[in-house]
Design an enzyme around this catalytic site. Structure first.
Site, PDB file in Angstrom:
ATOM      1  N   GLU A   1      38.763  53.405  38.493  1.00  0.00           N
ATOM      2  CA  GLU A   1      37.886  54.296  37.717  1.00  0.00           C
ATOM      3  C   GLU A   1      36.518  53.648  37.502  1.00  0.00           C
ATOM      4  O   GLU A   1      35.474  54.311  37.570  1.00  0.00           O
ATOM      5  CB  GLU A   1      38.491  54.592  36.339  1.00  0.00           C
ATOM      6  CG  GLU A   1      39.851  55.238  36.339  1.00  0.00           C
ATOM      7  CD  GLU A   1      40.993  54.212  36.337  1.00  0.00           C
ATOM      8  OE1 GLU A   1      40.936  53.241  37.117  1.00  0.00           O
ATOM      9  OE2 GLU A   1      41.944  54.402  35.570  1.00  0.00           O
ATOM     10  N   CYS A  40      43.702  53.586  31.978  1.00  0.00           N
ATOM     11  CA  CYS A  40      44.235  52.709  30.927  1.00  0.00           C
ATOM     12  C   CYS A  40      43.387  52.798  29.669  1.00  0.00           C
ATOM     13  O   CYS A  40      42.220  53.179  29.707  1.00  0.00           O
ATOM     14  CB  CYS A  40      44.320  51.273  31.433  1.00  0.00           C
ATOM     15  SG  CYS A  40      42.726  50.484  31.654  1.00  0.00           S
ATOM     16  N   GLY A  92      71.058  40.564  58.242  1.00  0.00           N
ATOM     17  CA  GLY A  92      72.160  40.733  59.177  1.00  0.00           C
ATOM     18  C   GLY A  92      73.332  41.343  58.424  1.00  0.00           C
ATOM     19  O   GLY A  92      73.183  41.784  57.277  1.00  0.00           O
TER      20      GLY A  92
HETATM   21  C1  AOF Z   1      44.963  48.502  37.793  1.00  0.00           C
HETATM   22  N1  AOF Z   1      44.041  49.191  38.488  1.00  0.00           N
HETATM   23  O1  AOF Z   1      42.789  50.942  38.853  1.00  0.00           O
HETATM   24  C2  AOF Z   1      44.288  50.977  37.039  1.00  0.00           C
HETATM   25  C3  AOF Z   1      45.275  50.259  36.308  1.00  0.00           C
HETATM   26  O2  AOF Z   1      45.214  43.671  33.437  1.00  0.00           O
HETATM   27  P1  AOF Z   1      44.433  44.916  33.767  1.00  0.00           P
HETATM   28  O3  AOF Z   1      43.273  45.121  32.831  1.00  0.00           O
HETATM   29  O4  AOF Z   1      43.995  44.984  35.196  1.00  0.00           O
HETATM   30  O5  AOF Z   1      45.398  46.180  33.492  1.00  0.00           O
HETATM   31  C4  AOF Z   1      46.487  46.441  34.326  1.00  0.00           C
HETATM   32  C5  AOF Z   1      47.150  47.725  33.910  1.00  0.00           C
HETATM   33  O6  AOF Z   1      46.196  48.784  33.828  1.00  0.00           O
HETATM   34  C6  AOF Z   1      48.185  48.214  34.896  1.00  0.00           C
HETATM   35  O7  AOF Z   1      49.458  47.683  34.651  1.00  0.00           O
HETATM   36  C7  AOF Z   1      48.190  49.726  34.690  1.00  0.00           C
HETATM   37  O8  AOF Z   1      49.049  50.035  33.609  1.00  0.00           O
HETATM   38  C8  AOF Z   1      46.741  50.020  34.231  1.00  0.00           C
HETATM   39  N2  AOF Z   1      45.906  50.766  35.243  1.00  0.00           N
HETATM   40  N3  AOF Z   1      45.559  49.019  36.740  1.00  0.00           N
HETATM   41  O9  AOF Z   1      45.259  47.379  38.134  1.00  0.00           O
HETATM   42  C9  AOF Z   1      43.659  50.389  38.172  1.00  0.00           C
HETATM   43  N4  AOF Z   1      43.913  52.193  36.696  1.00  0.00           N
HETATM   44 ZN    ZN Z   2      41.853  50.901  33.643  1.00  0.00          ZN
END
Ligand code: AOF
Ligand code: ZN
Length: 375
Positions: free
Chosen positions: A62, A85, A307
Site C-alpha cells: 500500500e 494493517c 521417497g
Molecule cells: C506485509 N506487506 O504489504 C502488508 C502486510 O512487520 P510489518 O510492519 O511488516 O507488518 C507485517 C504484518 O502486516 C503482516 O503480518 C500482515 O499482517 C500485515 N500486512 N504485511 O508484509 C504488506 N499489507
Molecule cells: Zn501495512
C-alpha cells in the site's frame, strides 16, 4: 456472473487480479509476511500508483502504491489483496497513510487474520468515512497466500508432498535410479516451485541415494530454500551435497547423539543447525514436532521431496496440506521397482486415503496434479 472471462470482470475484480500478479512477483521472499500487491486509482478511476511488498521489513504494498500516486491519491481508491494493517510492526500502520492521503475507498480481497489486524483496520477506515469493500476474489486471494494464512492461524507451515512417478506408480527403478522420470519441462517447473517455498525437506534415503543439492537452478534472481534433512540415526554422509553452504541447513535427528558424531556434520559447514526431535512410533521422527519447530523459525512453507518412507509417514499423518504429483506417461512394469508409498496391506478400498483433485495441468508431456486430502 461467469467469472471465467475477463470481459465479465468488474473493475474492482480486474484490478484485484492485477494486485495478485504484482504480489506474486515476491512469492517465496516475504516470509513471515504475506505477498501483497496494491494499486491506487485516482478520483477518475485511472491507475496512478502500483506496488508490491518485496520482503519482510520492506515497505508494505500500500505504501509503495500510495507514494507513487502522490497527490493523486486524494479522493481515490486503494485496491489491495489483503486488508491493510493498522499496527506498528517492522513498518508503520498503512491505515495512517490511507487516512492522511485522503483516499475515499479501500477495496481488498482477504481479511488479515493477523490478530493485530483482524478486521480492526476495516472498522478504523469506516470510522474515518472511508468506504470499504471486502472479499473481492476472496477464494483466489486465499489461494495466493495459502502459506501465510495457514501459518498465521496455526503457527505450522504449509506442507506439500512432491513426487514424480510413472503410470504404474513407480518413483525409481529397483536399482534406485530415478533420473529422469519426467521430462525437462517438468523438472524445470520443480525449480520454479522450489523457488516459492521457504524450505525443502528430504529424508536420509534421498540424501544417500540421490545425493541432491536441493538448490534452485536455471531461474533468474532465484533464492535457495532452507534445506531440512531428516536423519534419525545420522546415517547420511557428512560430505553429501546437501550439507554444502549454498543455503541454511537444518539437520533433524533424534535426541541423544554424541557431540562428536554431530560435529562430523559441522566440520565442513559450521552453520548447520541441529534439531533434536523425539522419536515417534515405529522408529520414526516426530514430524509434528518438526513442523512446530520450523514454524517457530518463521518457515511458512515446506516442500517435501520424499521417497516411499517419508511419503508414507506424511500421508498417514494429519500434517499434509497438498500432494503435488507429476505423472510421466511411462510404465516400468517391474513389480520390484520403487513405489511411491510402502504402507501395510490395505484390505478395504473404503479405507484408502482420499484426495480431491485441486488442479491438473500438462507440463510438456507430463501431467502435474495438485491434490488436497479430503477431510
Ligand atoms: C506485509 N506487506 O504489504 C502488508 C502486510 O512487520 P510489518 O510492519 O511488516 O507488518 C507485517 C504484518 O502486516 C503482516 O503480518 C500482515 O499482517 C500485515 N500486512 N504485511 O508484509 C504488506 N499489507
Ligand atoms: Zn501495512
Amino acid at each position: 456472473m461467469n467469472d471465467d472471462t475477463e470481459y465479465d470482470l468488474t473493475q474492482a475484480e480486474y484490478y484485484m487480479q492485477e494486485c495478485f500478479d504484482l504480489a506474486e512477483r515476491a512469492l517465496g521472499r516475504t516470509s513471515p509476511n504475506p505477498i501483497v500487491g496494491a494499486i491506487v486509482l485516482d478520483k477518475d478511476g485511472i491507475p496512478v500508483g502500483k506496488g508490491y511488498h518485496k520482503k519482510a521489513g520492506d515497505k508494505h504494498a500500500e505504501v509503495v502504491a500510495i507514494e507513487e500516486a502522490g497527490d493523486k491519491a486524494n479522493g481515490g481508491t486503494l485496491i489491495v489483496n489483503l486488508e491493510p494493517c493498522c499496527h506498528q510492526g517492522k513498518t508503520p500502520p498503512c491505515t495512517d497513510l490511507i487516512i492522511k492521503n485522503k483516499l475515499k475507498e479501500v477495496i481488498f480481497s482477504n481479511y488479515d487474520p493477523n490478530p493485530m489486524v483482524d478486521s480492526k483496520s476495516e472498522k478504523l477506515l469506516l470510522k474515518n468515512n472511508i468506504n470499504v469493500i471486502s472479499n473481492v476474489l476472496e477464494k483466489q486471494g486465499l489461494e495466493l497466500n495459502k502459506f501465510f494464512f495457514k501459518w498465521i492461524k496455526t503457527k505450522l507451515p504449509w506442507v506439500t508432498l512432491k513426487q514424480a512417478q510413472t503410470l504404474d506408480g513407480k518413483i525409481a527403478l529397483r536399482n534406485n535410479d530415478s533420473k529422469w522420470i519426467t521430462d525437462e519441462e517438468a523438472r524445470k517447473k520443480v525449480h520454479y516451485i522450489r523457488n516459492s517455498y521457504d524450505a525443502i525437506l528430504v529424508g536420509e534415503n534421498t540424501v544417500s541415494i540421490d545425493n541432491p543439492y536441493l538448490t534452485v537452478r536455471g531461474i533468474e534472481n532465484s533464492k535457495n530454500p532452507i534445506k531440512v534433512i531428516l536423519d534419525m540415526n545420522l546415517t547420511t554422509n557428512p560430505k553429501s551435497n546437501v550439507y554444502c553452504k549454498d543455503s541454511k541447513v537444518l539437520l533433524a535427528t533424534k535426541k541423544g547423539h554424541l557431540k562428536e558424531k554431530l560435529n562430523d556434520y559441522l566440520k565442513l559447514n559450521n552453520e548447520i543447525e541441529i534439531l533434536e526431535l523425539d522419536e515417534a512410533e515405529e522408529g520414526k521422527l516426530n514430524l509434528r514436532q518438526l513442523f512446530i519447530e520450523l514454524g517457530k523459525r518463521e518457515i511458512l512453507s515446506v516442500l517435501v521431496e520424499a521417497g516411499p518412507g517419508l511419503g508414507s509417514q506424511l500421508i498417514t499423518s494429519s500434517l499434509l496440506d497438498e500432494y503435488l504429483l507429476f505423472i510421466a506417461p511411462k510404465i516400468f512394469g517391474d513389480k520390484d521397482a520403487i513405489p511411491s508409498f510402502n504402507l501395510e496391506i490395505l484390505e478395504n478400498i473404503g479405507t484408502a486415503r482420499r484426495f480431491k483433485i485441486f488442479s491438473h495441468r500438462l507440463i510438456g508431456n507430463d501431467l502435474m496434479l495438485l491434490l488436497r486430502p479430503t477431510t
